[in-house]
Motif scaffolding. Structure first.
Motif, short mmCIF file in Angstrom:
data_model
loop_
_atom_site.label_atom_id
_atom_site.label_comp_id
_atom_site.label_asym_id
_atom_site.label_seq_id
_atom_site.Cartn_x
_atom_site.Cartn_y
_atom_site.Cartn_z
N PHE A 2 28.69 18.71 13.65
CA PHE A 2 30.11 18.37 13.66
C PHE A 2 30.70 18.47 15.07
N GLU A 3 30.18 19.43 15.88
CA GLU A 3 30.68 19.59 17.25
C GLU A 3 30.42 18.35 18.09
N LEU A 7 33.10 16.01 19.84
CA LEU A 7 32.99 15.73 21.28
C LEU A 7 33.10 14.24 21.55
N LEU A 8 32.41 13.44 20.73
CA LEU A 8 32.46 11.98 20.89
C LEU A 8 33.86 11.44 20.60
N ILE A 9 34.53 12.02 19.60
CA ILE A 9 35.91 11.63 19.30
C ILE A 9 36.81 11.94 20.51
N GLY A 10 36.57 13.12 21.10
CA GLY A 10 37.34 13.49 22.29
C GLY A 10 37.13 12.53 23.44
N GLY A 184 41.08 18.76 25.29
CA GLY A 184 40.83 20.03 24.62
C GLY A 184 39.65 19.92 23.67
N LEU A 185 39.56 18.81 22.95
CA LEU A 185 38.42 18.56 22.06
C LEU A 185 37.11 18.56 22.83
N VAL A 186 37.11 17.91 23.98
CA VAL A 186 35.89 17.80 24.78
C VAL A 186 35.42 19.16 25.26
N VAL A 187 36.32 19.95 25.84
CA VAL A 187 35.93 21.25 26.38
C VAL A 187 35.45 22.18 25.28
N LEU A 191 31.45 23.49 24.85
CA LEU A 191 31.08 24.90 24.84
C LEU A 191 30.30 25.25 23.57
N ALA A 192 30.77 24.72 22.43
CA ALA A 192 30.10 25.00 21.15
C ALA A 192 28.68 24.42 21.13
N LEU A 193 28.52 23.22 21.68
CA LEU A 193 27.20 22.59 21.73
C LEU A 193 26.24 23.37 22.63
#
Length: 312
Positions: A2-3, A7-10, A184-187, A191-193
């Motif tokens: 999901f992360e 990330l791609l959505i961001g 914000g979504l990207v960062v 980090l989660a990935l």
């Protein structure tokens, strides 16, 4: 994963917001009769690099709260520079002949090399302090204002603002809001990935975020060449690299000092220096970028990505 999806959505949001910013900025610039190369070096370079800039600010604020994000900030800046000069410029060169005048190579090319050298010098001890961050920012601002003087912008912006320009200004603000939100979504998900895959933040930033945030440059460069506006393409990429080498790291460090892996500095920044020098060499010796040189740049970039994946 999901992360990865988020990330791609961001990244998609960053691309959409940047597209809005670019189109509105171009409308404003054309209204005031600014030159193609100037638009590329300044307005489009800053516009297409807003994702990197906002990611840096967002990451630095998180770092003030105790979350380590230096790898994302520094890696994103490096990844963007390498993908723009290697992948984006290489691909753009397949769609048309790209060239720079001798004065542009001398003035803007020297600043391109100088920005990489300054980035290396400020990070070589493994820390980019607040003072060094301010130095990076000031270096870019001095260059930017020298471009404004060169273009004699003050004499050109005395036209009154009409309805169309007012609408473009509103679109510009809307695009900036989209970029801020999606960064914000990207960062967060980068980090989660990095944590899920148990890899360095810099690897995720260099091979995913950097190229992803360079999508606006790719779309703009190819589109400009197809519209017989190669000056926009080259100016945008040179200007973007100068911006990325100085401002994201500079403003990030000014907010919160960056602690970076010295191997990343000595190896990756050195690779960026070699690539920057190679690009300028092609423009000087071959009188422009043609298909063979473009293929060499793409090959250089792909070899770098392989090196990063094998080294992880």
């Amino acid at each position: 994963m999901f992360e990865l999806f988020l990330l791609l959505i961001g990244l998609l949001g960053l691309w959409l917001g940047t597209e809005i910013i670019i189109k509105s900025a171009l409308t404003i610039a054309n209204y005031y009769q600014l030159s193609q190369v100037f638009i590329g070096l300044t307005i489009l370079a800053v516009g297409t690099d807003l994702p990197e800039m906002v990611i840096s600010i967002n990451g630095s604020i998180q770092q003030l709260e105790g979350v380590y994000t230096s790898g994302v900030i520094f890696g994103n800046a490096l990844g963007s520079c390498l993908s723009q000069l290697g992948l984006v410029l290489g691909v753009a060169g397949w769609f048309g002949y790209l060239s720079l005048t001798k004065s542009e190579i001398k003035q803007d090319g020297s600043v391109l090399i100088g920005s990489v050298v300054l980035l290396f010098l400020t990070a070589m001890d493994g820390v980019v302090s607040r003072t060094e961050g301010v130095i990076l920012m000031l270096a870019y601002l001095i260059y930017y204002f020298s471009l404004l003087r060169r273009e004699k912008v003050n004499a050109k912006i005395r036209k009154s603002v009409n309805g169309a320009i007012g609408y473009s200004l509103l679109l510009l603000l809307g695009g900036i809001v989209i970029v801020i939100v999606t960064s914000g979504l990207v960062v967060d998900n980068a980090l989660a990935l990095a944590e899920r895959w148990q890899v360095k933040q810099s690897l995720v930033a260099i091979i995913i975020i950097g190229p992803g945030s360079s999508l606006p440059e790719l779309a703009l460069s190819v589109g400009a060449i197809m519209k017989k506006a190669a000056g926009l393409s080259v100016g945008n990429l040179i200007g973007s690299n100068i911006f990325d080498a100085l401002m994201p790291v500079g403003i990030g460090a000014a907010i919160s000092p960056l602690v970076v892996n010295q191997k990343l500095v000595y190896v990756e920044v050195s690779i960026l220096f070699v690539l920057s020098f190679l690009v300028l060499l092609f423009f000087m010796c071959r009188k422009g970028l043609q298909k063979k040189e473009s293929a060499a740049l793409v090959a250089f970039y792909l070899l770098f990505i392989m090196y990063k994946l094998m080294g992880q």
